[in-house]
Design a protein around this motif. Structure first.
Motif, PDB file in Angstrom:
ATOM      1  N   GLN A 137      -6.813  -5.741   1.506  1.00  0.00           N
ATOM      2  CA  GLN A 137      -6.240  -5.700   3.235  1.00  0.00           C
ATOM      3  C   GLN A 137      -5.902  -7.169   3.732  1.00  0.00           C
ATOM      4  O   GLN A 137      -4.723  -7.096   4.361  1.00  0.00           O
ATOM      5  CB  GLN A 137      -7.076  -4.853   4.013  1.00  0.00           C
ATOM      6  CG  GLN A 137      -7.193  -3.429   3.465  1.00  0.00           C
ATOM      7  CD  GLN A 137      -5.929  -2.644   3.627  1.00  0.00           C
ATOM      8  OE1 GLN A 137      -5.586  -1.986   2.645  1.00  0.00           O
ATOM      9  NE2 GLN A 137      -5.087  -2.741   4.472  1.00  0.00           N
ATOM     10  N   ARG A 167       0.981  -1.197  -0.050  1.00  0.00           N
ATOM     11  CA  ARG A 167       0.007  -0.074  -0.107  1.00  0.00           C
ATOM     12  C   ARG A 167       0.772   1.133   0.086  1.00  0.00           C
ATOM     13  O   ARG A 167       1.726   1.448   0.837  1.00  0.00           O
ATOM     14  CB  ARG A 167      -0.744   0.057   1.321  1.00  0.00           C
ATOM     15  CG  ARG A 167      -1.587   1.065   1.442  1.00  0.00           C
ATOM     16  CD  ARG A 167      -2.506   1.449   2.750  1.00  0.00           C
ATOM     17  NE  ARG A 167      -2.950   2.550   2.975  1.00  0.00           N
ATOM     18  CZ  ARG A 167      -4.482   2.698   3.155  1.00  0.00           C
ATOM     19  NH1 ARG A 167      -5.182   1.483   2.840  1.00  0.00           N
ATOM     20  NH2 ARG A 167      -4.995   3.970   3.324  1.00  0.00           N
ATOM     21  N   TYR A 197     -13.179  -5.316  -3.085  1.00  0.00           N
ATOM     22  CA  TYR A 197     -11.865  -5.279  -3.559  1.00  0.00           C
ATOM     23  C   TYR A 197     -10.981  -4.994  -2.494  1.00  0.00           C
ATOM     24  O   TYR A 197      -9.811  -5.681  -2.100  1.00  0.00           O
ATOM     25  CB  TYR A 197     -11.734  -4.434  -4.715  1.00  0.00           C
ATOM     26  CG  TYR A 197     -10.382  -4.544  -5.487  1.00  0.00           C
ATOM     27  CD1 TYR A 197     -10.250  -5.467  -6.503  1.00  0.00           C
ATOM     28  CD2 TYR A 197      -9.255  -3.945  -4.829  1.00  0.00           C
ATOM     29  CE1 TYR A 197      -8.917  -5.741  -7.098  1.00  0.00           C
ATOM     30  CE2 TYR A 197      -7.991  -4.163  -5.587  1.00  0.00           C
ATOM     31  CZ  TYR A 197      -7.893  -5.061  -6.718  1.00  0.00           C
ATOM     32  OH  TYR A 197      -6.750  -5.176  -7.469  1.00  0.00           O
ATOM     33  N   GLU A 198     -11.315  -3.699  -1.719  1.00  0.00           N
ATOM     34  CA  GLU A 198     -10.405  -3.224  -0.630  1.00  0.00           C
ATOM     35  C   GLU A 198     -10.100  -4.132   0.558  1.00  0.00           C
ATOM     36  O   GLU A 198      -9.095  -4.112   1.163  1.00  0.00           O
ATOM     37  CB  GLU A 198     -10.717  -2.045  -0.454  1.00  0.00           C
ATOM     38  CG  GLU A 198     -10.688  -0.868  -1.328  1.00  0.00           C
ATOM     39  CD  GLU A 198     -11.016   0.545  -0.976  1.00  0.00           C
ATOM     40  OE1 GLU A 198     -11.204   0.951   0.159  1.00  0.00           O
ATOM     41  OE2 GLU A 198     -11.392   1.291  -2.084  1.00  0.00           O
ATOM     42  N   THR A 199     -11.352  -4.574   0.883  1.00  0.00           N
ATOM     43  CA  THR A 199     -11.321  -5.661   2.078  1.00  0.00           C
ATOM     44  C   THR A 199     -10.515  -6.779   1.763  1.00  0.00           C
ATOM     45  O   THR A 199      -9.517  -7.369   2.599  1.00  0.00           O
ATOM     46  CB  THR A 199     -12.656  -6.034   2.460  1.00  0.00           C
ATOM     47  OG1 THR A 199     -13.605  -5.061   2.844  1.00  0.00           O
ATOM     48  CG2 THR A 199     -12.839  -7.193   3.579  1.00  0.00           C
ATOM     49  N   LYS A 216      -6.878   3.496  -4.736  1.00  0.00           N
ATOM     50  CA  LYS A 216      -8.140   3.825  -3.627  1.00  0.00           C
ATOM     51  C   LYS A 216      -8.169   5.361  -3.624  1.00  0.00           C
ATOM     52  O   LYS A 216      -9.502   5.677  -3.347  1.00  0.00           O
ATOM     53  CB  LYS A 216      -7.251   3.563  -2.400  1.00  0.00           C
ATOM     54  CG  LYS A 216      -8.089   3.596  -1.072  1.00  0.00           C
ATOM     55  CD  LYS A 216      -7.282   2.750   0.110  1.00  0.00           C
ATOM     56  CE  LYS A 216      -7.996   3.164   1.268  1.00  0.00           C
ATOM     57  NZ  LYS A 216      -9.500   2.995   1.198  1.00  0.00           N
ATOM     58  N   TYR A 271      -4.421  -0.970  -7.818  1.00  0.00           N
ATOM     59  CA  TYR A 271      -5.789  -0.253  -7.635  1.00  0.00           C
ATOM     60  C   TYR A 271      -5.551   1.100  -7.063  1.00  0.00           C
ATOM     61  O   TYR A 271      -4.888   1.403  -5.997  1.00  0.00           O
ATOM     62  CB  TYR A 271      -6.162  -1.203  -6.484  1.00  0.00           C
ATOM     63  CG  TYR A 271      -7.754  -0.606  -6.142  1.00  0.00           C
ATOM     64  CD1 TYR A 271      -8.986  -0.897  -6.656  1.00  0.00           C
ATOM     65  CD2 TYR A 271      -7.742   0.001  -4.877  1.00  0.00           C
ATOM     66  CE1 TYR A 271     -10.073  -0.486  -6.489  1.00  0.00           C
ATOM     67  CE2 TYR A 271      -9.076   0.386  -4.353  1.00  0.00           C
ATOM     68  CZ  TYR A 271     -10.289   0.249  -5.009  1.00  0.00           C
ATOM     69  OH  TYR A 271     -11.577   0.581  -4.471  1.00  0.00           O
ATOM     70  N   LEU A 322      -3.283   0.231  -3.880  1.00  0.00           N
ATOM     71  CA  LEU A 322      -2.901  -0.575  -3.346  1.00  0.00           C
ATOM     72  C   LEU A 322      -2.484  -1.752  -4.466  1.00  0.00           C
ATOM     73  O   LEU A 322      -3.057  -1.806  -5.591  1.00  0.00           O
ATOM     74  CB  LEU A 322      -4.169  -1.545  -2.760  1.00  0.00           C
ATOM     75  CG  LEU A 322      -5.139  -0.317  -1.805  1.00  0.00           C
ATOM     76  CD1 LEU A 322      -6.558  -1.062  -1.289  1.00  0.00           C
ATOM     77  CD2 LEU A 322      -4.463  -0.106  -0.598  1.00  0.00           C
TER      78      LEU A 322
END
Length: 296
Positions: free
Chosen positions: A121, A22, A116-118, A44, A42, A84
């Motif tokens: 992470q 990140r 996607y973000e979850t 964010k 990605y 990300l």
């Protein structure tokens, strides 16, 4: 173009993950960088202009930028942002690079940014925990889920193909494989395939076999037969209809090739699959339990 036309792509699946990170910045100026594996980045937060192969595109929050291996690219932004990103290769059947076979456009909007973000992470957390039990399994699972999000976004946008300017010479055969996969229902000859990649047919066969272990026509046969298996499993289509969808002359030819490749006739395979699908593992146990209750 429909994703259905490329449903022949199967496992075994494997993931080669090299970087997960990140990164935040105030401004961005990446010029002519290249990596040996796919960069999937990605956005964010922020807005980015990405350039490769002489073409520029804009990516905003919720978009993913895909940079092919060994292709120099640039990214610029005059405002703050967060990405990300990962450096990765996803392999499918015949050890093919999935993102070379699926000619995904360089910028994709994912259908569910929060999901996607979850997933990312969790991937990042697992990546940083070297002592995590079953770490490779968890990393592979997360990458495949992210890949599914990319393919879903690509499908929703109408499956626009990556421009040829993004292809190096090493991607020539990947493009050929994609070409064949879109035409499984057509009659395709060896000379036509050679013309598509602008090569002598004999040279094409030798070079392709060195890279993949079989000739293009052998691969085309395998792709068609695996598509036949899928149609036998998932539809009630007649054998003649399935033969037509898989570029075979008729049901008789389909039966001959299917028996030679899989050791059973198509009808036998379909019956075996249907029995397995309808077999209730706990049916007898439930029946015995209901009988016992009635006796009481």
């Amino acid at each position: 173009m429909s994703m259905k036309s490329m449903d022949w792509v199967q496992g075994p699946w494997s993931v080669q993950l090299h970087t997960v990170s990140r990164t935040s910045y105030h401004t961005l100026d990446i010029a002519n960088r290249s990596f040996p594996h796919w960069i999937i980045s990605y956005v964010k937060e922020g807005s980015v202009t990405t350039t490769a192969g002489g073409e520029s595109r804009n990516a905003r929050a919720g978009d993913v930028m895909l940079h092919p291996p060994h292709l120099p690219f640039s990214e610029t932004s005059h405002t703050a942002g967060t990405h990300l990103w990962m450096q990765v290769t996803v392999l499918c059947s015949h050890h093919f690079d999935l993102l070379q076979i699926y000619r995904i456009s360089p910028v994709i909007t994912v259908p569910d940014p929060a999901r996607y973000e979850t997933i990312f992470q969790k991937l990042l957390s697992d990546w940083e925990n070297r002592a995590l039990p079953f770490r490779e399994l968890k990393l592979t699972s997360s990458v495949l889920q992210l890949t599914e999000q990319l393919l879903a976004g690509w499908e929703q946008s109408g499956c626009p193909e990556r421009p040829e300017t993004y292809d190096g010479s090493s991607l020539r055969f990947a493009k050929l494989i994609g070409h064949m996969s879109m035409r499984l229902h057509h009659k395709i000859g060896r000379e036509e395939l050679a013309a598509y990649v602008r090569l002598n047919a004999n040279y094409m066969d030798r070079a392709f076999q060195r890279q993949y272990g079989l000739t293009p026509m052998m691969l085309l046969r395998d792709m068609r037969l695996h598509r036949c298996k899928q149609l036998l499993e998932q539809t009630d289509d007649t054998l003649d209809a399935i033969a037509g969808q898989c570029g075979m002359s008729d049901a008789s030819y389909l039966c001959k090739q299917f028996k030679k490749h899989f050791g059973m006739l198509p009808g036998e395979y379909r019956e075996t699959v249907r029995r397995a699908q309808t077999d209730d593992l706990y049916g007898n146990a439930r029946l015995s339990n209901e009988t016992a209750q009635n006796v009481r």
